[in-house]
Design a protein around this motif. Structure first.
Motif, PDB file in Angstrom:
ATOM      1  N   ASP A  13     -11.045  48.461-108.452  1.00  0.00           N
ATOM      2  CA  ASP A  13     -12.282  48.961-107.845  1.00  0.00           C
ATOM      3  C   ASP A  13     -13.380  47.969-108.225  1.00  0.00           C
ATOM      4  O   ASP A  13     -13.757  47.868-109.387  1.00  0.00           O
ATOM      5  CB  ASP A  13     -12.593  50.360-108.368  1.00  0.00           C
ATOM      6  CG  ASP A  13     -13.846  50.966-107.746  1.00  0.00           C
ATOM      7  OD1 ASP A  13     -14.724  50.200-107.283  1.00  0.00           O
ATOM      8  OD2 ASP A  13     -13.958  52.204-107.733  1.00  0.00           O
ATOM      9  N   LEU A  14     -13.877  47.207-107.231  1.00  0.00           N
ATOM     10  CA  LEU A  14     -14.855  46.162-107.527  1.00  0.00           C
ATOM     11  C   LEU A  14     -16.125  46.740-108.134  1.00  0.00           C
ATOM     12  O   LEU A  14     -16.744  46.110-108.998  1.00  0.00           O
ATOM     13  CB  LEU A  14     -15.187  45.376-106.258  1.00  0.00           C
ATOM     14  CG  LEU A  14     -15.912  44.048-106.483  1.00  0.00           C
ATOM     15  CD1 LEU A  14     -15.027  43.059-107.228  1.00  0.00           C
ATOM     16  CD2 LEU A  14     -16.383  43.451-105.161  1.00  0.00           C
ATOM     17  N   ARG A  15     -16.491  47.934-107.734  1.00  0.00           N
ATOM     18  CA  ARG A  15     -17.703  48.555-108.294  1.00  0.00           C
ATOM     19  C   ARG A  15     -17.505  48.883-109.770  1.00  0.00           C
ATOM     20  O   ARG A  15     -18.434  48.735-110.573  1.00  0.00           O
ATOM     21  CB  ARG A  15     -18.064  49.795-107.484  1.00  0.00           C
ATOM     22  CG  ARG A  15     -18.427  49.479-106.023  1.00  0.00           C
ATOM     23  CD  ARG A  15     -18.495  50.724-105.161  1.00  0.00           C
ATOM     24  NE  ARG A  15     -18.676  50.392-103.752  1.00  0.00           N
ATOM     25  CZ  ARG A  15     -17.681  50.056-102.935  1.00  0.00           C
ATOM     26  NH1 ARG A  15     -16.432  50.006-103.388  1.00  0.00           N
ATOM     27  NH2 ARG A  15     -17.919  49.760-101.672  1.00  0.00           N
ATOM     28  N   PRO A 240     -25.482  43.529-110.545  1.00  0.00           N
ATOM     29  CA  PRO A 240     -24.717  43.418-109.302  1.00  0.00           C
ATOM     30  C   PRO A 240     -24.960  44.554-108.306  1.00  0.00           C
ATOM     31  O   PRO A 240     -24.450  44.479-107.180  1.00  0.00           O
ATOM     32  CB  PRO A 240     -23.250  43.458-109.775  1.00  0.00           C
ATOM     33  CG  PRO A 240     -23.299  43.312-111.255  1.00  0.00           C
ATOM     34  CD  PRO A 240     -24.623  43.866-111.678  1.00  0.00           C
ATOM     35  N   SER A 241     -25.686  45.582-108.682  1.00  0.00           N
ATOM     36  CA  SER A 241     -25.738  46.795-107.856  1.00  0.00           C
ATOM     37  C   SER A 241     -26.295  46.544-106.467  1.00  0.00           C
ATOM     38  O   SER A 241     -25.925  47.239-105.513  1.00  0.00           O
ATOM     39  CB  SER A 241     -26.559  47.879-108.558  1.00  0.00           C
ATOM     40  OG  SER A 241     -27.912  47.475-108.717  1.00  0.00           O
ATOM     41  N   ASP A 245     -21.659  46.332-103.007  1.00  0.00           N
ATOM     42  CA  ASP A 245     -21.044  47.014-101.866  1.00  0.00           C
ATOM     43  C   ASP A 245     -20.701  46.019-100.757  1.00  0.00           C
ATOM     44  O   ASP A 245     -19.642  46.116-100.122  1.00  0.00           O
ATOM     45  CB  ASP A 245     -21.972  48.100-101.325  1.00  0.00           C
ATOM     46  CG  ASP A 245     -22.030  49.314-102.226  1.00  0.00           C
ATOM     47  OD1 ASP A 245     -21.148  49.457-103.099  1.00  0.00           O
ATOM     48  OD2 ASP A 245     -22.965  50.130-102.078  1.00  0.00           O
ATOM     49  N   GLU A 246     -21.583  45.070-100.516  1.00  0.00           N
ATOM     50  CA  GLU A 246     -21.322  44.062 -99.489  1.00  0.00           C
ATOM     51  C   GLU A 246     -20.132  43.182 -99.882  1.00  0.00           C
ATOM     52  O   GLU A 246     -19.297  42.835 -99.051  1.00  0.00           O
ATOM     53  CB  GLU A 246     -22.565  43.197 -99.279  1.00  0.00           C
ATOM     54  CG  GLU A 246     -22.417  42.171 -98.159  1.00  0.00           C
ATOM     55  CD  GLU A 246     -22.110  42.783 -96.803  1.00  0.00           C
ATOM     56  OE1 GLU A 246     -21.392  42.135 -96.023  1.00  0.00           O
ATOM     57  OE2 GLU A 246     -22.577  43.919 -96.538  1.00  0.00           O
ATOM     58  N   LYS A 249     -16.947  45.038 -99.236  1.00  0.00           N
ATOM     59  CA  LYS A 249     -16.599  45.045 -97.813  1.00  0.00           C
ATOM     60  C   LYS A 249     -15.924  43.736 -97.394  1.00  0.00           C
ATOM     61  O   LYS A 249     -14.993  43.718 -96.598  1.00  0.00           O
ATOM     62  CB  LYS A 249     -17.848  45.267 -96.965  1.00  0.00           C
ATOM     63  CG  LYS A 249     -18.430  46.674 -97.052  1.00  0.00           C
ATOM     64  CD  LYS A 249     -19.694  46.778 -96.220  1.00  0.00           C
ATOM     65  CE  LYS A 249     -20.338  48.156 -96.363  1.00  0.00           C
ATOM     66  NZ  LYS A 249     -21.631  48.232 -95.603  1.00  0.00           N
ATOM     67  N   LEU A 250     -16.403  42.625 -97.946  1.00  0.00           N
ATOM     68  CA  LEU A 250     -15.833  41.331 -97.600  1.00  0.00           C
ATOM     69  C   LEU A 250     -14.381  41.200 -98.061  1.00  0.00           C
ATOM     70  O   LEU A 250     -13.577  40.501 -97.419  1.00  0.00           O
ATOM     71  CB  LEU A 250     -16.660  40.202 -98.223  1.00  0.00           C
ATOM     72  CG  LEU A 250     -18.059  39.997 -97.646  1.00  0.00           C
ATOM     73  CD1 LEU A 250     -18.821  38.953 -98.472  1.00  0.00           C
ATOM     74  CD2 LEU A 250     -18.002  39.557 -96.190  1.00  0.00           C
ATOM     75  N   LEU A 251     -14.028  41.875 -99.141  1.00  0.00           N
ATOM     76  CA  LEU A 251     -12.676  41.761 -99.680  1.00  0.00           C
ATOM     77  C   LEU A 251     -11.673  42.664 -98.990  1.00  0.00           C
ATOM     78  O   LEU A 251     -10.459  42.510 -99.189  1.00  0.00           O
ATOM     79  CB  LEU A 251     -12.682  42.076-101.183  1.00  0.00           C
ATOM     80  CG  LEU A 251     -13.394  41.075-102.093  1.00  0.00           C
ATOM     81  CD1 LEU A 251     -13.370  41.563-103.528  1.00  0.00           C
ATOM     82  CD2 LEU A 251     -12.758  39.690-101.993  1.00  0.00           C
ATOM     83  N   ASN A 252     -12.148  43.618 -98.215  1.00  0.00           N
ATOM     84  CA  ASN A 252     -11.246  44.602 -97.601  1.00  0.00           C
ATOM     85  C   ASN A 252     -11.289  44.538 -96.079  1.00  0.00           C
ATOM     86  O   ASN A 252     -11.920  43.705 -95.510  1.00  0.00           O
ATOM     87  CB  ASN A 252     -11.622  46.005 -98.108  1.00  0.00           C
ATOM     88  CG  ASN A 252     -11.363  46.173 -99.594  1.00  0.00           C
ATOM     89  OD1 ASN A 252     -10.227  46.110-100.044  1.00  0.00           O
ATOM     90  ND2 ASN A 252     -12.421  46.301-100.379  1.00  0.00           N
TER      91      ASN A 252
END
Length: 252
Positions: A13-15, A240-241, A245-246, A249-252
């Motif tokens: 989970d990148l977040r 990073p907050s 999220d962007e 999105k780029l990774l998925n």
């Protein structure tokens, strides 16, 4: 070698990963802003609610050990005098400057809290270029250097892994495109085997999205370990907050 295992098991989970910003430069890095002073970085990390940061100033030069360690000692003393909540690792962005070769001594490696290695800083005079100066030649050189470094046990994490940063013969994404899924998958399997993290780097994700997406997806299949690093050279990227999220999105 001493290892800094940030996560006992892989996190995908990148977040969640971004709560640990493990690639932050101070003004000791010549490419960082002059105002990247440790008290300001700590204040911003606390404001953002980060759990951990790693200070990773560059180690680009031969015979730089004394300077590198003196900087770390100075920053540790400053941190002791500066109220903060975030946990801080004092490390370095070390240089795997050729296949099987690193600039720092084993003593320096052991003294650091966190060992982040770049295998692709070809803009630096200390880095050796491949004999075959083609796109594929650079791809093979980066893959070979990364593989041997991971097997050595010296690295906690690989900075902006496999990307063709400032390769003189092509654009950055062309190097990643010259790597096969099998080759990238082998790096991911080594990450799982050696527990060497592959950095999901803010700059790399935006500059070579396709390679980072392949690395992220193949890594999750292989059980690879990932860390997040914003590669912060200015204060606005410590937190990073605002952009995580962007990136997700780029990774998925």
């Amino acid at each position: 070698m001493k290892r800094s295992l940030i996560f006992e098991t892989p996190v995908y989970d990148l977040r969640e990963l971004s709560r640990y910003n493990l690639h932050v430069h101070t003004c000791f890095s010549r490419c960082a802003r002059a105002y990247m002073q440790l008290p300001a970085i700590l204040a911003e990390a606390d404001r953002a609610g980060l759990e951990m940061i790693a200070i990773t100033d560059h180690y680009h030069y031969h015979d730089y050990d004394e300077v590198c360690l003196a900087q770390c000692r100075m920053l540790k003393r400053l941190a002791e005098k500066t109220p903060h909540r975030v946990r801080v690792l004092f490390g370095s962005e070390l240089s795997n400057y050729d296949v099987g070769k690193q600039l720092e001594t084993p003593e320096t490696n052991r003294a650091l809290d966190y060992r982040l290695y770049a295998c692709n800083h070809f803009q630096q005079s200390s880095f050796v270029h491949p004999e075959n100066r083609t796109v594929r030649g650079y791809a093979e050189h980066i893959l070979a250097g990364t593989k041997l470094l991971m097997l050595s046990g010296k690295a906690d994490s690989i900075a902006h892994p496999l990307t063709g940063i400032r390769v003189p013969v092509c654009t950055q994404p062309e190097v990643g495109a010259a790597m096969t899924d099998a080759e990238i998958g082998e790096i991911c399997e080594l990450s799982a085997k050696t527990r060497t993290a592959l950095e999901m780097n803010r700059c790399a994700i935006t500059q070579d999205t396709d390679l980072c997406r392949r690395l992220w997806n193949l890594g999750r299949e292989a059980g690879a370990y990932f860390h997040f690093g914003s590669d912060a050279h200015s204060i606005e990227f410590v937190d990073p907050s605002g952009y995580i999220d962007e990136l997700a999105k780029l990774l998925n």
